[in-house]
Design a protein around this motif. Sequence first.
Motif, PDB file in Angstrom:
ATOM      1  N   MET A   1       0.839  -1.174   0.000  1.00 39.13           N
ATOM      2  CA  MET A   1       0.000   0.000   0.000  1.00 39.13           C
ATOM      3  C   MET A   1       0.880   1.231   0.000  1.00 39.13           C
ATOM      4  SD  MET A   1      -2.931  -1.050   2.769  1.00 39.13           S
ATOM      5  CE  MET A   1      -3.916   0.381   2.444  1.00 39.13           C
ATOM      6  N   LYS A   2       0.373   2.256  -0.662  1.00 43.64           N
ATOM      7  CA  LYS A   2       1.060   3.537  -0.604  1.00 43.64           C
ATOM      8  C   LYS A   2       0.033   4.651  -0.679  1.00 43.64           C
ATOM      9  CE  LYS A   2       1.898   4.603  -5.400  1.00 43.64           C
ATOM     10  NZ  LYS A   2       2.645   5.530  -6.152  1.00 43.64           N
ATOM     11  N   ALA A   3       0.343   5.744  -0.040  1.00 38.88           N
ATOM     12  CA  ALA A   3      -0.544   6.906  -0.072  1.00 38.88           C
ATOM     13  C   ALA A   3      -0.496   7.532  -1.459  1.00 38.88           C
ATOM     14  CB  ALA A   3      -0.108   7.918   0.982  1.00 38.88           C
ATOM     15  N   THR A   4      -1.619   8.078  -1.880  1.00 39.11           N
ATOM     16  CA  THR A   4      -1.640   8.769  -3.173  1.00 39.11           C
ATOM     17  C   THR A   4      -1.382  10.246  -2.942  1.00 39.11           C
ATOM     18  OG1 THR A   4      -4.018   9.164  -3.050  1.00 39.11           O
ATOM     19  CG2 THR A   4      -3.300   7.152  -4.157  1.00 39.11           C
ATOM     20  N   THR A   5      -0.934  10.892  -3.987  1.00 37.40           N
ATOM     21  CA  THR A   5      -0.758  12.334  -3.927  1.00 37.40           C
ATOM     22  C   THR A   5      -1.957  12.998  -4.594  1.00 37.40           C
ATOM     23  OG1 THR A   5       0.467  12.331  -6.011  1.00 37.40           O
ATOM     24  CG2 THR A   5       1.763  12.139  -3.983  1.00 37.40           C
ATOM     25  N   THR A   6      -2.077  14.257  -4.424  1.00 43.90           N
ATOM     26  CA  THR A   6      -3.194  15.000  -4.985  1.00 43.90           C
ATOM     27  C   THR A   6      -3.337  14.693  -6.475  1.00 43.90           C
ATOM     28  OG1 THR A   6      -2.799  16.747  -3.390  1.00 43.90           O
ATOM     29  CG2 THR A   6      -4.179  17.302  -5.274  1.00 43.90           C
ATOM     30  N   GLY A   7      -4.549  14.361  -6.861  1.00 41.58           N
ATOM     31  CA  GLY A   7      -4.828  14.092  -8.275  1.00 41.58           C
ATOM     32  C   GLY A   7      -4.749  12.631  -8.651  1.00 41.58           C
ATOM     33  N   GLU A   8      -4.090  11.790  -7.833  1.00 43.44           N
ATOM     34  CA  GLU A   8      -4.023  10.361  -8.125  1.00 43.44           C
ATOM     35  C   GLU A   8      -5.284   9.680  -7.614  1.00 43.44           C
ATOM     36  OE1 GLU A   8       0.279   8.489  -8.058  1.00 43.44           O
ATOM     37  OE2 GLU A   8      -0.172   9.490  -6.159  1.00 43.44           O
ATOM     38  N   LYS A   9      -5.708   8.644  -8.329  1.00 41.13           N
ATOM     39  CA  LYS A   9      -6.876   7.879  -7.911  1.00 41.13           C
ATOM     40  C   LYS A   9      -6.427   6.800  -6.933  1.00 41.13           C
ATOM     41  CE  LYS A   9     -10.685   5.094  -9.658  1.00 41.13           C
ATOM     42  NZ  LYS A   9     -10.637   4.143  -8.594  1.00 41.13           N
ATOM     43  N   ALA A  10      -7.060   6.776  -5.773  1.00 39.30           N
ATOM     44  CA  ALA A  10      -6.744   5.771  -4.759  1.00 39.30           C
ATOM     45  C   ALA A  10      -7.632   4.548  -4.947  1.00 39.30           C
ATOM     46  CB  ALA A  10      -6.951   6.349  -3.371  1.00 39.30           C
ATOM     47  N   ASP A  11      -7.098   3.371  -4.692  1.00 43.73           N
ATOM     48  CA  ASP A  11      -7.894   2.146  -4.730  1.00 43.73           C
ATOM     49  C   ASP A  11      -8.768   2.030  -3.482  1.00 43.73           C
ATOM     50  OD1 ASP A  11      -6.714   1.342  -7.152  1.00 43.73           O
ATOM     51  OD2 ASP A  11      -5.051   0.405  -6.087  1.00 43.73           O
ATOM     52  N   ILE A  12      -8.288   2.569  -2.366  1.00 44.19           N
ATOM     53  CA  ILE A  12      -9.036   2.558  -1.107  1.00 44.19           C
ATOM     54  C   ILE A  12      -9.070   3.987  -0.579  1.00 44.19           C
ATOM     55  CG2 ILE A  12      -9.078   1.750   1.277  1.00 44.19           C
ATOM     56  CD1 ILE A  12      -7.569  -0.745   0.348  1.00 44.19           C
ATOM     57  N   THR A  13     -10.275   4.439  -0.229  1.00 43.64           N
ATOM     58  CA  THR A  13     -10.396   5.768   0.370  1.00 43.64           C
ATOM     59  C   THR A  13     -11.138   5.660   1.693  1.00 43.64           C
ATOM     60  OG1 THR A  13     -12.434   6.253  -0.822  1.00 43.64           O
ATOM     61  CG2 THR A  13     -10.389   6.995  -1.836  1.00 43.64           C
ATOM     62  N   LEU A  14     -10.804   6.557   2.600  1.00 45.14           N
ATOM     63  CA  LEU A  14     -11.494   6.669   3.886  1.00 45.14           C
ATOM     64  C   LEU A  14     -11.963   8.106   3.995  1.00 45.14           C
ATOM     65  CD1 LEU A  14     -12.308   5.533   6.684  1.00 45.14           C
ATOM     66  CD2 LEU A  14     -10.071   6.308   7.498  1.00 45.14           C
ATOM     67  N   THR A  15     -13.255   8.262   4.211  1.00 44.13           N
ATOM     68  CA  THR A  15     -13.839   9.594   4.326  1.00 44.13           C
ATOM     69  C   THR A  15     -14.863   9.581   5.447  1.00 44.13           C
ATOM     70  OG1 THR A  15     -14.881  11.366   3.044  1.00 44.13           O
ATOM     71  CG2 THR A  15     -15.655   9.128   2.618  1.00 44.13           C
ATOM     72  N   SER A  16     -15.456  10.730   5.710  1.00 47.69           N
ATOM     73  CA  SER A  16     -16.528  10.790   6.699  1.00 47.69           C
ATOM     74  C   SER A  16     -17.699  11.531   6.081  1.00 47.69           C
ATOM     75  CB  SER A  16     -16.056  11.474   7.979  1.00 47.69           C
ATOM     76  OG  SER A  16     -15.756  12.834   7.729  1.00 47.69           O
ATOM     77  N   SER A  17     -18.850  11.317   6.678  1.00 45.31           N
ATOM     78  CA  SER A  17     -20.084  11.934   6.204  1.00 45.31           C
ATOM     79  C   SER A  17     -20.842  12.460   7.415  1.00 45.31           C
ATOM     80  CB  SER A  17     -20.921  10.891   5.460  1.00 45.31           C
ATOM     81  OG  SER A  17     -22.156  11.447   5.048  1.00 45.31           O
ATOM     82  N   ALA A  18     -21.608  13.536   7.211  1.00 44.17           N
ATOM     83  CA  ALA A  18     -22.395  14.091   8.315  1.00 44.17           C
ATOM     84  C   ALA A  18     -23.353  13.050   8.870  1.00 44.17           C
ATOM     85  CB  ALA A  18     -23.148  15.323   7.848  1.00 44.17           C
ATOM     86  N   SER A  19     -23.878  12.193   8.014  1.00 41.94           N
ATOM     87  CA  SER A  19     -24.735  11.088   8.466  1.00 41.94           C
ATOM     88  C   SER A  19     -24.583   9.948   7.473  1.00 41.94           C
ATOM     89  CB  SER A  19     -26.195  11.517   8.558  1.00 41.94           C
ATOM     90  OG  SER A  19     -26.698  11.842   7.288  1.00 41.94           O
ATOM     91  N   LEU A  20     -24.939   8.775   7.901  1.00 39.28           N
ATOM     92  CA  LEU A  20     -24.792   7.584   7.077  1.00 39.28           C
ATOM     93  C   LEU A  20     -25.932   6.650   7.411  1.00 39.28           C
ATOM     94  CD1 LEU A  20     -22.927   5.921   5.135  1.00 39.28           C
ATOM     95  CD2 LEU A  20     -21.768   5.098   7.166  1.00 39.28           C
ATOM     96  N   SER A  21     -26.772   6.386   6.444  1.00 36.89           N
ATOM     97  CA  SER A  21     -27.891   5.482   6.662  1.00 36.89           C
ATOM     98  C   SER A  21     -27.899   4.454   5.548  1.00 36.89           C
ATOM     99  CB  SER A  21     -29.206   6.261   6.674  1.00 36.89           C
ATOM    100  OG  SER A  21     -30.267   5.414   7.024  1.00 36.89           O
ATOM    101  N   THR A  22     -27.989   3.205   5.909  1.00 40.59           N
ATOM    102  CA  THR A  22     -28.026   2.123   4.943  1.00 40.59           C
ATOM    103  C   THR A  22     -29.256   1.274   5.217  1.00 40.59           C
ATOM    104  OG1 THR A  22     -26.764   0.629   6.335  1.00 40.59           O
ATOM    105  CG2 THR A  22     -25.497   2.052   4.852  1.00 40.59           C
ATOM    106  N   GLN A  23     -29.468   0.268   4.390  1.00 36.13           N
ATOM    107  CA  GLN A  23     -30.614  -0.609   4.584  1.00 36.13           C
ATOM    108  C   GLN A  23     -30.616  -1.254   5.956  1.00 36.13           C
ATOM    109  OE1 GLN A  23     -30.298  -3.278   1.237  1.00 36.13           O
ATOM    110  NE2 GLN A  23     -31.804  -2.105   0.064  1.00 36.13           N
ATOM    111  N   GLY A  24     -29.447  -1.506   6.512  1.00 35.55           N
ATOM    112  CA  GLY A  24     -29.340  -2.147   7.815  1.00 35.55           C
ATOM    113  C   GLY A  24     -29.555  -1.191   8.975  1.00 35.55           C
ATOM    114  N   GLY A  25     -29.764   0.073   8.715  1.00 34.79           N
ATOM    115  CA  GLY A  25     -29.969   1.056   9.774  1.00 34.79           C
ATOM    116  C   GLY A  25     -28.762   1.957   9.911  1.00 34.79           C
ATOM    117  N   LYS A  26     -28.726   2.701  10.979  1.00 27.19           N
ATOM    118  CA  LYS A  26     -27.619   3.627  11.229  1.00 27.19           C
ATOM    119  C   LYS A  26     -26.358   2.851  11.598  1.00 27.19           C
ATOM    120  CE  LYS A  26     -29.846   7.637  11.056  1.00 27.19           C
ATOM    121  NZ  LYS A  26     -29.493   8.759  10.250  1.00 27.19           N
ATOM    122  N   LEU A  27     -25.257   3.207  10.958  1.00 27.50           N
ATOM    123  CA  LEU A  27     -23.992   2.525  11.199  1.00 27.50           C
ATOM    124  C   LEU A  27     -22.911   3.546  11.531  1.00 27.50           C
ATOM    125  CD1 LEU A  27     -24.022   0.116   8.124  1.00 27.50           C
ATOM    126  CD2 LEU A  27     -24.570  -0.470  10.484  1.00 27.50           C
TER     127      LEU A  27
END
Length: 113
Positions: free
Chosen positions: A1-27
């Motif tokens: 694994m290696k970190a990407t630099t600005t403009g590169e497409k990452a295979d794995i990303t980690l982000t956050s969202s103000a809220s997250l709701s899925t079929q299974g409920g709040k996670l």
Amino acid sequence: MKATTTGEKADITLTSSASLSTQGGKLAGYTNYSYYKKSGSDQIVSAKSTLNRSLLSKYNYTKSQRTNVATHEIGHALRLSHSPSKSSVMYASDRYASIDHQDKVALDNAYNN
């Protein structure tokens, strides 16, 4: 694994969202995959893990607990399944566990066997 630099497409990303709701409920977190369809099996080509900021705040997750949730979701991005052991970061519903020996073994098995 290696970190990407600005403009590169990452295979794995980690982000956050103000809220997250899925079929299974709040996670606290969720990982979504993109697949490459091959005959016989599908291959994961990218994964996006998202943390639910409102739930993490509502239930007063500490920085360490947020890190454990993020680690759990990155584990899914790396193809790890839930573990039945409560001491595993991959246990389905525990913000208290961090990476332990069995998580390292599972990752090793996923990529070296």
